[in-house]
Design an enzyme around this catalytic site. Structure first.
Site, PDB file in Angstrom:
ATOM      1  N   ASN A 207       0.824  -1.207   0.000  1.00 61.95           N
ATOM      2  CA  ASN A 207       0.000   0.000   0.000  1.00 61.95           C
ATOM      3  C   ASN A 207       0.855   1.253   0.000  1.00 61.95           C
ATOM      4  OD1 ASN A 207      -2.731  -0.438  -0.260  1.00 61.95           O
ATOM      5  ND2 ASN A 207      -3.002  -0.996   1.877  1.00 61.95           N
TER       6      ASN A 207
ATOM      7  N   PHE B  54      -3.562   3.496  11.777  1.00 61.13           N
ATOM      8  CA  PHE B  54      -4.218   2.752  10.694  1.00 61.13           C
ATOM      9  C   PHE B  54      -3.696   3.279   9.364  1.00 61.13           C
ATOM     10  CE2 PHE B  54      -7.653   1.867  13.880  1.00 61.13           C
ATOM     11  CZ  PHE B  54      -7.446   0.504  13.904  1.00 61.13           C
ATOM     12  N   GLU B  55      -3.508   2.365   8.416  1.00 62.65           N
ATOM     13  CA  GLU B  55      -2.738   2.714   7.230  1.00 62.65           C
ATOM     14  C   GLU B  55      -3.392   3.746   6.328  1.00 62.65           C
ATOM     15  OE1 GLU B  55      -2.984  -0.932   4.346  1.00 62.65           O
ATOM     16  OE2 GLU B  55      -3.157  -1.555   6.414  1.00 62.65           O
ATOM     17  N   ALA B  56      -4.714   3.906   6.409  1.00 63.42           N
ATOM     18  CA  ALA B  56      -5.328   4.938   5.578  1.00 63.42           C
ATOM     19  C   ALA B  56      -4.936   6.329   6.060  1.00 63.42           C
ATOM     20  CB  ALA B  56      -6.842   4.776   5.544  1.00 63.42           C
ATOM     21  N   GLY B  57      -4.322   6.410   7.254  1.00 68.92           N
ATOM     22  CA  GLY B  57      -3.723   7.687   7.626  1.00 68.92           C
ATOM     23  C   GLY B  57      -4.063   8.252   8.988  1.00 68.92           C
TER      24      GLY B  57
END
Lengths: 407, 264
Positions: A207, B54-57
């Site tokens: 990602n 969390f990887e979405a930010g």
């Protein structure tokens, strides 16, 4: 200030790029750059890369793969820069309709950068319209496409499902991605089916890797050094390469920039010129739109430029990055949009059930019915929303629990 | 509180053991699904000052809306200290913000290398999985890696088909350095019936630390294709108490996306 008058004075029609007809069109095959690295001999399985710099990954897993010659799947960095330089940079009204935007920008052979992340702020309305125009109305040809994104779910599956119904209208040839599925709901049935059948060429990144490639594109540099991929089999199969850092002397993996021909994104709010505000996760939307040579942006709310200028720090995507603005309420449905609505898990499940029928039993009828119900029998995306019904949309709005946005 | 009782099934054990592997006052980079379940439980019990990326930010999320169903879910961003995008999240772990990376996968080998990409030939795989997602980056750059998956023979293999998330590579001491990644590498493997660590700094091979009290060391080895090292301090693993189970079902996964289910 009378903008229209000013536009007339400089001789540029509203909403039209000056050199539009003269833009060089970049095709994936034409964009090829010969690559000379030893471990990139095309079509052969490389078990020992010779003196190329690598981590020593060869032989640790059971992976079998064929080397591919290096190609840019879309404009290369210099072409992307040249295209951006040619564009008009002033503030002109970019509002249009979904249908017009899709007809204007979607062509065979392009790389479409899909913004959003998994089930959040995905450009559903735009994907819906691409399927509608290409598959149902036959007004555009969405063939020989490359899709680039980090992680996606149903919006991309809509395009792939359309390909299952008529590959002469919608046809995705290549996907550069990190992840494709429906999180707790399970795998993406059509994508899985197509990859396992060898119908799509994939290029795998993490990602971060996928995001960093767009970031490099948005920064106007040809590659991005990253501290991942190295030592995993992605080092072998994707288009990045290992280099020796000129400053520390240590190995570092570098990834090529990704410049989509067209980025598609859904944002919280935008003005008519394409200045965008995003609340909740930004995902990789600013980078994907920033790296693209053209972009279609839908927004939940159209706001005034006065409002944009009042809090310019809130602008996440600036106007020169955007080519078309389409105000579309629930434009991210059935995904979630922070401050507006949560995602519609029932709809994701409905799709997955139809897709699994095809993947596991070879029965295409449920998929056909899905497209009949949700595309053929709807004239517009609003008709599609109307089919889901007020109660459903109101429930999803309630499930968002009123996250804060400033518009 | 509710009277609803949960029996100690595989996901209850995974949630509890996963949470035990975490430490208070640290930052955890958590993937989707089981890692979230364990993180949420840890936060509600002994690690209230543990923060999550969390990887979405998002960083420093307080998950008051309940268990997120994806890392991009609105629920994974509520009441955060900062919300940006994926680049922010992953660059902060490259920078060294993340003490633990918490990931899943389909297969794991004796050096903690994890496959979440495919079985068979890469170009035309027999089975294709969703792909790396954030896991590959988390395995590379969080300081220590906790893997979480059900213990099945087909998952715990000597060699995996594809290395998506790097562990100790070929087990040699400088493998990760040559690979150009930052983190120290594998730390724990949390499963429904056993907890594994690694013989770090020596063979770097997977080592059994704890086994389910209903099973034995031999039974755990029986369930793995890879050959385990056995810790000299190996012991039965503690199971969640009635109180823990109540907390799980009322505050961690009330919609029962995981709890009460059996391993497929």
């Amino acid at each position: 200030m009378d903008l229209e008058k000013r536009y007339a004075e400089v001789g540029v029609p509203l909403g039209k790029k000056a050199d539009e007809d003269k833009l060089p069109y970049v095709h994936v095959v034409e964009g090829q750059v010969p690559y000379t690295s030893k471990h990139r001999a095309p079509g052969v399985e490389v078990t020992d890369p010779g003196d190329a710099i690598h981590s020593g990954i060869y032989g640790i897993s059971e992976v079998v793969h064929k080397e591919r010659p290096y190609t840019w799947w879309g404009p290369n960095p210099d072409e992307a820069r040249a295209l951006k330089v040619k564009e008009n940079k002033f503030l002109y009204d970019k509002r249009t309709t979904l249908s017009d935007a899709v007809k204007k920008f979607i062509r065979p052979g392009i790389n479409i950068g899909v913004a959003g992340f998994v089930n959040t702020r995905n450009p559903f309305a735009i994907c819906w319209q691409i399927v509608k125009e290409a598959l149902c109305n036959k007004t555009v040809q969405a063939t020989n496409l490359t899709l680039s994104y980090q992680s996606q779910s149903l919006d991309v599956e809509w395009l792939l499902g359309a390909q299952m119904l008529d590959s002469s209208r919608v046809e995705v040839k290549r996907v550069e991605l990190s992840w494709q599925a429906f999180e707790v709901i399970g795998s993406g049935p059509i994508w899985t089916h197509m990859v396992q059948a060898g119908l799509i060429e994939v290029d795998d990144y993490t990602n971060y890797g996928a995001s960093a490639r767009f970031k490099a594109g948005a920064m106007g540099i040809p590659f991005m050094p990253v501290r991942d991929h190295g030592g995993s089999d992605m080092e072998r199969v994707n288009r990045g390469v290992m280099l020796k850092c000129p400053f520390t002397g240590r190995n570092i993996y570098v990834l090529p920039a990704c410049h989509p021909d067209v980025a598609i994104a859904h944002v919280t709010a935008a003005d008519m010129y394409g200045n965008c505000r995003i609340f909740g996760f930004l995902n990789t939307c600013p980078e994907i739109v920033g790296a693209s040579t053209a972009s279609i942006v839908t927004c939940e709310d159209l706001i005034s430029t006065d409002e944009i200028r009042r809090y310019p720090n809130l602008t996440e995507i600036p106007f020169p990055a955007v080519s078309a603005v389409v105000p579309q309420k629930f434009g991210g449905y059935p995904g979630a949009v922070w401050g507006n609505y949560w995602f519609d898990m029932d709809h994701f499940r409905e799709w997955r059930a139809a897709g699994l029928e095809l993947r596991l039993k070879g029965n295409i009828d449920p998929l056909k019915k899905y497209y009949d119900d949700n595309f053929y029998s709807c004239d517009t995306f609003d008709d599609f929303l109307a089919k889901r019904g007020y109660k459903k949309l109101a429930e999803l709005k309630r499930l968002d629990m009123g996250q804060a946005v400033i518009i | 509180m509710t009277d609803k009782k949960v029996k100690i099934g595989p996901f209850e054990t995974i949630c509890y053991t996963g949470a035990r592997a975490l430490e208070d006052k640290t930052i955890v980079f958590a993937g989707t699904g089981l890692p979230m379940l364990a993180c949420l439980f840890a936060q509600r019990t002994w690690a209230p000052d543990m923060n999550i990326i969390f990887e979405a930010g998002s960083l420093g999320v307080q998950m008051w809306m309940g268990l997120p169903l994806s890392v991009g879910d609105t629920r994974a961003s509520t009441r955060a200290c900062i919300i940006k995008g994926l680049c922010f999240a992953f660059e902060s772990q490259q920078r060294g913000y993340s003490d633990f990376g918490f990931i899943g996968g389909a297969e794991i080998d004796k050096y903690g290398n994890i496959n979440s990409t495919c079985f068979g030939e890469y170009e035309k795989p027999k089975v294709r999985f969703p792909g790396s997602g954030g896991a590959g980056a988390m395995a590379a750059n969080s300081d220590r890696i906790i893997a979480i998956m059900a213990l099945e023979k087909r998952r715990f293999r000597d060699k995996v088909y594809f290395i998506t998330s790097l562990g100790f590579g070929d087990g040699s001491p400088d493998y990760r350095w040559t690979a150009g990644v930052h983190g120290r590498g594998p730390y724990r493997v949390v499963t429904d019936v056993a907890l594994f660590g690694y013989d770090v700094g020596n063979t770097n091979r997977m080592m059994l630390l704890e086994y389910h009290p209903d099973l034995s060391v031999e039974a755990i080895q029986e369930r793995c294709e890879l050959e385990l090292l056995i810790s000299p301090d190996v012991k039965p693993m503690p199971l969640p108490s009635e109180e823990d189970l109540n907390l799980m079902i009322t505050q961690v996964d009330p919609e029962a996306y995981f709890l009460g289910k059996t391993v497929a």
